[in-house]
Design a protein around this motif. Sequence first.
Motif, PDB file in Angstrom:
ATOM      1  N   ALA A 101     -27.375 -22.503 112.363  1.00  0.00           N
ATOM      2  CA  ALA A 101     -28.732 -23.165 112.414  1.00  0.00           C
ATOM      3  C   ALA A 101     -29.676 -21.623 111.612  1.00  0.00           C
ATOM      4  O   ALA A 101     -30.804 -21.932 111.420  1.00  0.00           O
ATOM      5  N   ASP A 102     -29.147 -20.553 111.669  1.00  0.00           N
ATOM      6  CA  ASP A 102     -30.460 -19.475 110.807  1.00  0.00           C
ATOM      7  C   ASP A 102     -29.852 -20.425 108.991  1.00  0.00           C
ATOM      8  O   ASP A 102     -31.171 -20.355 108.711  1.00  0.00           O
ATOM      9  N   ILE A 103     -28.840 -20.255 108.847  1.00  0.00           N
ATOM     10  CA  ILE A 103     -29.187 -20.433 107.799  1.00  0.00           C
ATOM     11  C   ILE A 103     -29.702 -22.049 106.689  1.00  0.00           C
ATOM     12  O   ILE A 103     -30.178 -22.558 106.769  1.00  0.00           O
ATOM     13  N   ASP A 104     -29.654 -22.591 108.124  1.00  0.00           N
ATOM     14  CA  ASP A 104     -29.939 -24.543 107.810  1.00  0.00           C
ATOM     15  C   ASP A 104     -31.307 -24.366 108.361  1.00  0.00           C
ATOM     16  O   ASP A 104     -32.578 -24.780 107.718  1.00  0.00           O
ATOM     17  N   THR A 105     -31.991 -23.231 109.119  1.00  0.00           N
ATOM     18  CA  THR A 105     -33.351 -23.220 109.080  1.00  0.00           C
ATOM     19  C   THR A 105     -34.031 -22.659 108.530  1.00  0.00           C
ATOM     20  O   THR A 105     -35.370 -23.361 108.022  1.00  0.00           O
ATOM     21  N   GLY A 106     -32.956 -21.353 106.966  1.00  0.00           N
ATOM     22  CA  GLY A 106     -33.785 -20.435 106.375  1.00  0.00           C
ATOM     23  C   GLY A 106     -34.014 -21.696 104.674  1.00  0.00           C
ATOM     24  O   GLY A 106     -34.836 -23.060 103.927  1.00  0.00           O
ATOM     25  N   LEU A 107     -33.132 -23.437 104.753  1.00  0.00           N
ATOM     26  CA  LEU A 107     -32.714 -24.156 103.799  1.00  0.00           C
ATOM     27  C   LEU A 107     -34.422 -25.113 104.188  1.00  0.00           C
ATOM     28  O   LEU A 107     -34.768 -25.642 103.384  1.00  0.00           O
ATOM     29  N   GLY A 108     -34.754 -25.437 105.256  1.00  0.00           N
ATOM     30  CA  GLY A 108     -35.396 -27.088 106.062  1.00  0.00           C
ATOM     31  C   GLY A 108     -36.994 -25.248 105.596  1.00  0.00           C
ATOM     32  O   GLY A 108     -37.475 -26.624 105.721  1.00  0.00           O
ATOM     33  N   GLU A 109     -36.982 -24.529 105.322  1.00  0.00           N
ATOM     34  CA  GLU A 109     -38.368 -23.710 105.497  1.00  0.00           C
ATOM     35  C   GLU A 109     -39.106 -24.699 103.310  1.00  0.00           C
ATOM     36  O   GLU A 109     -39.762 -24.029 103.577  1.00  0.00           O
ATOM     37  N   PHE A 110     -37.601 -24.853 102.681  1.00  0.00           N
ATOM     38  CA  PHE A 110     -38.182 -25.756 101.307  1.00  0.00           C
ATOM     39  C   PHE A 110     -38.532 -26.899 101.698  1.00  0.00           C
ATOM     40  O   PHE A 110     -37.619 -27.618 102.031  1.00  0.00           O
ATOM     41  N   ALA A 111     -39.838 -27.689 101.932  1.00  0.00           N
ATOM     42  CA  ALA A 111     -40.009 -28.789 101.652  1.00  0.00           C
ATOM     43  C   ALA A 111     -39.430 -29.716 100.475  1.00  0.00           C
ATOM     44  O   ALA A 111     -39.117 -28.951  99.154  1.00  0.00           O
ATOM     45  N   LYS A 112     -38.914 -30.473 100.164  1.00  0.00           N
ATOM     46  CA  LYS A 112     -38.614 -31.334  99.117  1.00  0.00           C
ATOM     47  C   LYS A 112     -39.168 -30.720  98.289  1.00  0.00           C
ATOM     48  O   LYS A 112     -40.473 -30.415  98.318  1.00  0.00           O
ATOM     49  N   GLY A 113     -39.214 -30.932  96.529  1.00  0.00           N
ATOM     50  CA  GLY A 113     -39.385 -30.498  95.761  1.00  0.00           C
ATOM     51  C   GLY A 113     -40.701 -30.872  95.248  1.00  0.00           C
ATOM     52  O   GLY A 113     -41.007 -31.964  95.453  1.00  0.00           O
ATOM     53  N   SER A 114     -41.631 -30.126  94.704  1.00  0.00           N
ATOM     54  CA  SER A 114     -42.817 -30.563  94.011  1.00  0.00           C
ATOM     55  C   SER A 114     -42.913 -32.138  93.342  1.00  0.00           C
ATOM     56  O   SER A 114     -42.143 -32.124  92.851  1.00  0.00           O
ATOM     57  N   PRO A 115     -43.654 -33.124  93.840  1.00  0.00           N
ATOM     58  CA  PRO A 115     -43.666 -33.732  92.912  1.00  0.00           C
ATOM     59  C   PRO A 115     -44.548 -33.285  91.298  1.00  0.00           C
ATOM     60  O   PRO A 115     -45.693 -33.391  91.555  1.00  0.00           O
ATOM     61  N   VAL A 116     -43.660 -33.917  90.536  1.00  0.00           N
ATOM     62  CA  VAL A 116     -43.983 -33.616  88.701  1.00  0.00           C
ATOM     63  C   VAL A 116     -43.368 -34.793  88.085  1.00  0.00           C
ATOM     64  O   VAL A 116     -43.176 -35.211  88.593  1.00  0.00           O
ATOM     65  N   GLY A 117     -44.618 -35.180  87.161  1.00  0.00           N
ATOM     66  CA  GLY A 117     -44.063 -36.111  86.157  1.00  0.00           C
ATOM     67  C   GLY A 117     -44.774 -35.650  84.491  1.00  0.00           C
ATOM     68  O   GLY A 117     -44.699 -35.253  84.715  1.00  0.00           O
ATOM     69  N   LYS A 118     -44.134 -36.604  83.809  1.00  0.00           N
ATOM     70  CA  LYS A 118     -43.891 -36.339  82.734  1.00  0.00           C
ATOM     71  C   LYS A 118     -44.075 -37.773  81.571  1.00  0.00           C
ATOM     72  O   LYS A 118     -43.380 -38.840  82.617  1.00  0.00           O
ATOM     73  N   ILE A 119     -44.673 -37.955  80.685  1.00  0.00           N
ATOM     74  CA  ILE A 119     -44.137 -39.017  80.137  1.00  0.00           C
ATOM     75  C   ILE A 119     -44.111 -39.139  78.012  1.00  0.00           C
ATOM     76  O   ILE A 119     -45.201 -37.663  78.414  1.00  0.00           O
ATOM     77  N   GLY A 120     -43.370 -39.461  77.778  1.00  0.00           N
ATOM     78  CA  GLY A 120     -43.274 -39.026  76.365  1.00  0.00           C
ATOM     79  C   GLY A 120     -43.843 -40.319  75.838  1.00  0.00           C
ATOM     80  O   GLY A 120     -43.409 -41.360  76.072  1.00  0.00           O
ATOM     81  N   LEU A 121     -44.629 -40.265  74.701  1.00  0.00           N
ATOM     82  CA  LEU A 121     -45.110 -40.897  73.864  1.00  0.00           C
ATOM     83  C   LEU A 121     -44.991 -40.517  73.098  1.00  0.00           C
ATOM     84  O   LEU A 121     -45.231 -39.966  71.779  1.00  0.00           O
ATOM     85  N   GLN A 122     -44.384 -41.701  72.117  1.00  0.00           N
ATOM     86  CA  GLN A 122     -43.601 -41.386  70.358  1.00  0.00           C
ATOM     87  C   GLN A 122     -44.591 -42.072  69.510  1.00  0.00           C
ATOM     88  O   GLN A 122     -44.798 -43.587  69.775  1.00  0.00           O
ATOM     89  N   TYR A 123     -45.143 -41.339  68.619  1.00  0.00           N
ATOM     90  CA  TYR A 123     -46.210 -42.523  68.048  1.00  0.00           C
ATOM     91  C   TYR A 123     -45.882 -42.641  66.683  1.00  0.00           C
ATOM     92  O   TYR A 123     -44.333 -41.865  65.742  1.00  0.00           O
ATOM     93  N   ALA A 124     -46.124 -43.541  65.512  1.00  0.00           N
ATOM     94  CA  ALA A 124     -45.504 -43.513  64.526  1.00  0.00           C
ATOM     95  C   ALA A 124     -46.127 -42.843  63.397  1.00  0.00           C
ATOM     96  O   ALA A 124     -45.513 -43.090  62.042  1.00  0.00           O
ATOM     97  N   SER A 125     -47.365 -42.469  64.148  1.00  0.00           N
ATOM     98  CA  SER A 125     -47.709 -40.977  62.694  1.00  0.00           C
ATOM     99  C   SER A 125     -47.636 -40.065  63.466  1.00  0.00           C
ATOM    100  O   SER A 125     -48.195 -39.914  64.881  1.00  0.00           O
ATOM    101  N   ARG A 126     -48.005 -38.333  62.892  1.00  0.00           N
ATOM    102  CA  ARG A 126     -48.668 -37.195  63.764  1.00  0.00           C
ATOM    103  C   ARG A 126     -49.761 -37.102  63.205  1.00  0.00           C
ATOM    104  O   ARG A 126     -49.875 -35.855  62.946  1.00  0.00           O
ATOM    105  N   TRP A 127     -50.537 -37.895  63.652  1.00  0.00           N
ATOM    106  CA  TRP A 127     -52.399 -38.143  63.470  1.00  0.00           C
ATOM    107  C   TRP A 127     -52.743 -36.669  64.416  1.00  0.00           C
ATOM    108  O   TRP A 127     -53.859 -36.428  63.408  1.00  0.00           O
ATOM    109  N   TRP A 128     -51.982 -36.113  64.705  1.00  0.00           N
ATOM    110  CA  TRP A 128     -52.829 -35.288  66.035  1.00  0.00           C
ATOM    111  C   TRP A 128     -52.861 -33.756  65.169  1.00  0.00           C
ATOM    112  O   TRP A 128     -53.578 -32.958  65.348  1.00  0.00           O
ATOM    113  N   GLU A 129     -51.860 -34.156  64.358  1.00  0.00           N
ATOM    114  CA  GLU A 129     -51.778 -32.867  62.709  1.00  0.00           C
ATOM    115  C   GLU A 129     -52.453 -33.426  61.812  1.00  0.00           C
ATOM    116  O   GLU A 129     -53.117 -32.774  61.196  1.00  0.00           O
TER     117      GLU A 129
END
Length: 557
Positions: A381-409
């Motif tokens: 039970a102690d180990i299960d409780t310890g693991l249970g103290e960690f909620a599901k990992g944080s929601p995190v998102g990323k998007i990759g955008l490929q561009y035809a030119s490196r206009w930011w440079e």
Amino acid sequence: MADKLDLLDEKATGGVSRRGFLQAVGVGSSAGVMLGAMGAIGLAPTAAAQGYGPGGLAHKQDWRWSPPSRADFSAKGKKNTKHVIVVGAGPAGLCSAYELQKAGYKVTVLEARHRPGGRTLTMRPGDKETDLDGVTQVARWDDGVYMNCGAGRVAQWMVTMEYYRELGVPYQVMTNASAEAYLYNEKRGSTPGNPTKYRTAKADFYGTVGELLTYAADQGALDGKLTEEDKVNLKSFLSSLGSLKDGKYWDAPTHSDRGYSQYPSAWNVEGTELPPTRPDMSQTLASRFGNYFEFENSWEQAMLMFQPIGGMDTTYQYFVRAIGAHNVFFNSPVTGVENTSDGVKVTYQDKRGRSYQLAADFAVVASPAHVARTFTNNWGADIDTGLGEFAKGSPVGKIGLQYASRWWETDHHIYGGITETDMDLQHIWYPSYGYGERKGLIIGYYNTGTAASTYGALSPKDREARAVAQGVKIHGDKYRTELEHSFSIAWHKVPHIQGAWAYPNLSSPYFQKLQEGAGNVYFAGDWMSEISAWQHGAFWAARYAVQSLHEKAVATV
């Protein structure tokens, strides 16, 4: 690689070492308030930026990493015949297997996914991922273009750098901050087409704070804290930092530190310095741009930062090579980890869903806590409780955008770095590789919390549309017209991971039970460290688990 593994059943019993934690928090009075305020604009480190010990935050003072060795067995006239099953081929799992194998252990790594690295995931041309909703995306990048979906940087002091050197992983500088990137706080006055250069905002904030502190010193407000010589030295520093003239910033018509609308060119053609865009202190402070400056001073984020050449998960390809690909089994999700009278028993499945059992002397569970908690187990039970103290990992998102030119440079002079916003994009990252090439990829959002959940609920195409519509406000039409392909990830929808980082409660007795392990089962992962969300933390957690396991193995031969 085979799906079914040969069974091995060897005896291993004994005790296990225990690790504690120390935490300290310092608070001040008026001086502490001033330091906190200055820290918010990057003039002093905040509490979150204070130094860490060799393994993260406050480590137990008498613990030091002592790599396990074959000699520890031979000194007792024994040979190391122990077998360890490692659950998970992310940073903590592969590091555990690597360090144990060097000490003569037989290692078997069981990984639920089809590739190593865990949340250190790089999408290269042709790679594909299917989420928990059954939605499949393919990275349709051009050759040489890639997207780091998870881990994206390594600080120069991190133990990760040691493994780069030891394994021979090639690496390069990752530009974490750029004076030419932008700040865009829409809720505080930024308007479409009028982002503020990072260098401009910093000049205005440093000038404002410098002028205010100079005024305070001249008015005697600091007499109780500073001697006359102290005030002279302070004003000298503020004058340099804030580009002050006679203690003033805003009265000067232009400031080169703010940047140029027309850059200097020939020897007789002067550049056009930017005039103040927020012509008073109140508007400058109201923008809250200064709150971003601490980032580049923080212990975890300060330059230099590094990245493996070719993508962050290159490191784990090198780990697999060192361990031996025949010892790492992909598409093999674990469903049970149990202690037995003479070791451990691990149940896993192959990609067809057929179940197998593998017996060994020890196991290191390096899967996310919320995933480990679903395993059939007899940890108590102690180990299960310890693991249970960690909620599901944080929601995190990323998007990759490929561009035809490196206009930011070419158009914005941005070579790496990050644009910060108060929109639900949160952060826009520019690539720190492929400078000067024809095409490139921007991380169009890197968001957490509610923003990540909002984007995660959308289809990939709708995520792209929402991200691009906001990015246009900062970068203009090329943010849309030059776009070729996108790929997005919502970490809470990635099978067998289902979230990003999770932080431990260092003072919890249940977390300390997890550190001790359960019988012949040990736990590792960035979530088991004092510096979660970093590969550095995962490696130190692996080292601690490995050392504890090894102490027990040697003591009982």
